[in-house]
Design a protein around this motif. Structure first.
Motif, PDB file in Angstrom:
ATOM      1  N   SER A  61       0.952  -1.256   0.125  1.00  0.00           N
ATOM      2  CA  SER A  61       0.012   0.118  -0.041  1.00  0.00           C
ATOM      3  C   SER A  61       0.955   1.201   0.145  1.00  0.00           C
ATOM      4  O   SER A  61       2.329   1.201   0.338  1.00  0.00           O
ATOM      5  CB  SER A  61      -0.985  -0.035   1.131  1.00  0.00           C
ATOM      6  OG  SER A  61      -0.166   0.243   2.222  1.00  0.00           O
ATOM      7  N   GLU A  62       0.423   2.308  -0.246  1.00  0.00           N
ATOM      8  CA  GLU A  62       0.913   3.707  -0.422  1.00  0.00           C
ATOM      9  C   GLU A  62       1.504   3.938   1.176  1.00  0.00           C
ATOM     10  O   GLU A  62       2.704   4.554   1.477  1.00  0.00           O
ATOM     11  CB  GLU A  62       0.179   4.619  -0.814  1.00  0.00           C
ATOM     12  CG  GLU A  62       0.049   4.840  -2.334  1.00  0.00           C
ATOM     13  CD  GLU A  62      -0.266   6.218  -2.817  1.00  0.00           C
ATOM     14  OE1 GLU A  62      -1.045   6.830  -2.029  1.00  0.00           O
ATOM     15  OE2 GLU A  62      -0.118   6.377  -4.076  1.00  0.00           O
ATOM     16  N   PRO A  97       3.056  -0.125  -8.146  1.00  0.00           N
ATOM     17  CA  PRO A  97       2.820  -0.439  -6.557  1.00  0.00           C
ATOM     18  C   PRO A  97       4.120  -0.659  -6.082  1.00  0.00           C
ATOM     19  O   PRO A  97       4.141  -1.773  -5.363  1.00  0.00           O
ATOM     20  CB  PRO A  97       1.694  -1.504  -6.516  1.00  0.00           C
ATOM     21  CG  PRO A  97       2.219  -2.515  -7.735  1.00  0.00           C
ATOM     22  CD  PRO A  97       2.375  -1.504  -8.718  1.00  0.00           C
TER      23      PRO A  97
END
Length: 362
Positions: A132-133, A223
């Motif tokens: 995830s970020e 990602p």
């Protein structure tokens, strides 16, 4: 297991003189016609260089094989148009580079003047997958102090415009001409990261988010976190070593975040000093210890990096590979040492380039 991808920039040179040549368009056309260039080779800021990107890989042996294959393909395409490729982070011989005919690059040339002209430098960018970020920003915050060690290991640019620069990685010094390059402060959250980037964009000094040249950043298209501190490595096994250590750093940082451990609070100014020291010294002399920010012998700091990521390396099956490649690197030397040894032996920068063309695929 996190996947890893590598982008490498290579110099295009004349096989007889060793001087950089503007042949990127011809090389890319050959690659496209051959079918090997699809989603692999790309143009860069200058026509004297070409970039390739590997696919994401879980195993370092597979990554190493792909780097070797891409280098061989690039060399074949260059040879077909009368050139050669070489994994050098700067040209040892004097060069007046040509800006690629691309609207973005032409804008940079107009906006940044001679700084853009000087940027014929070749780096190695490592992408490591994140979930995830938020995890990505946690990784960025915690790997910051260790990145200068990767610069030292990969240093491969001692010569600049026909002279010894006095640096192991002069590419790092040239790259820092960009006003948006270098280490960043701690972000804390993905929201703060994006707010920081938006603030830079609002200045209109940078044209797009791709020009936010942090040492490590969230990738735009994937990602991943993208680590951008390494010179392109002369030897493929050094590129794999840097990639394995980078994944180890990402894994270790993510575990620290999950355990609630705060990042080390070094300022960006202190990290810039560590980066300068690594660029100057490479693997010889002192580096700044990533924890204390005090000088220590380079070999001790490199061992500290391996100790820091040892658990992650073992879990990924990379520990023996890293130890073996580090031993090889210590014996053979990084690209800066190899180049200077050839120069000392032959007295010829042309011979330096010729030797490095051979090393590029070794």
């Amino acid at each position: 297991m996190r996947t890893v991808g590598v982008e490498e920039e290579l110099l295009l040179v004349d096989p007889e003189t060793g001087e950089p040549r503007a042949r990127a368009a011809a090389v890319l056309a050959r690659a496209s016609r051959d079918g090997t260039g699809q989603d692999v080779f790309e143009k860069e800021l200058h026509d004297e260089q070409v970039e390739f990107a590997t696919r994401p890989q879980s195993r370092m042996t597979d990554l190493g094989s792909e780097i070797v294959r891409c280098r061989k393909d690039a060399a074949r395409h260059a040879e077909e148009v009368g050139g050669a490729v070489v994994a050098l982070a700067t040209s040892p011989l004097p060069v007046h580079p040509t800006i690629t005919m691309n609207s973005r690059y032409q804008w940079m040339a107009r906006e940044f003047g001679l700084d853009t002209q000087a940027q014929l430098v070749c780096g190695c960018h490592v992408h490591v997958s994140v979930g995830s970020e938020d995890e990505g920003v946690a990784v960025l915050d915690r790997i910051r102090p260790w990145l200068s060690v990767l610069t030292a290991l990969s240093a491969n640019s001692p010569f600049w415009q026909g002279r010894d620069s006095g640096y192991a990685s002069y590419r790092s010094q040239v790259w820092d001409m960009w006003p948006m390059a270098g280490p960043a402060e701690i972000f804390g959250t993905a929201e703060r990261y994006h707010r920081y980037v938006a603030g830079l964009m609002a200045t209109e000094v940078v044209r797009d988010e791709g020009m936010v040249y942090f040492e490590a950043r969230l990738a735009q298209r994937y990602p991943t976190v993208e680590i951008r501190v390494a010179d392109v490595s002369l030897h493929p096994d050094t590129a794999v070593l840097v990639a394995a250590l980078t994944r180890g750093l990402a894994d270790t940082a993510a575990r620290q975040w999950q355990a609630g451990r705060a990042p080390l609070g070094h300022t960006a100014a202190m990290l810039r000093l560590a980066r300068w020291r690594a660029a100057r010294s490479g693997m010889t002399g002192n580096l700044l210890d990533p924890v204390t920010m005090r000088p220590r012998p380079a070999d001790e700091v490199i061992r500290s990096l391996v100790d820091h990521v040892e658990e992650a390396l073992a879990d990924n099956g990379d520990l023996d590979l890293v130890r073996d490649f580090l031993a090889t690197l210590a014996g053979r030397g990084n690209g800066a040492r190899v180049q200077r040894e050839v120069m000392e032996r032959t007295g010829s920068l042309r011979e330096v380039v010729a030797a490095c063309v051979r090393h590029t695929q070794a």
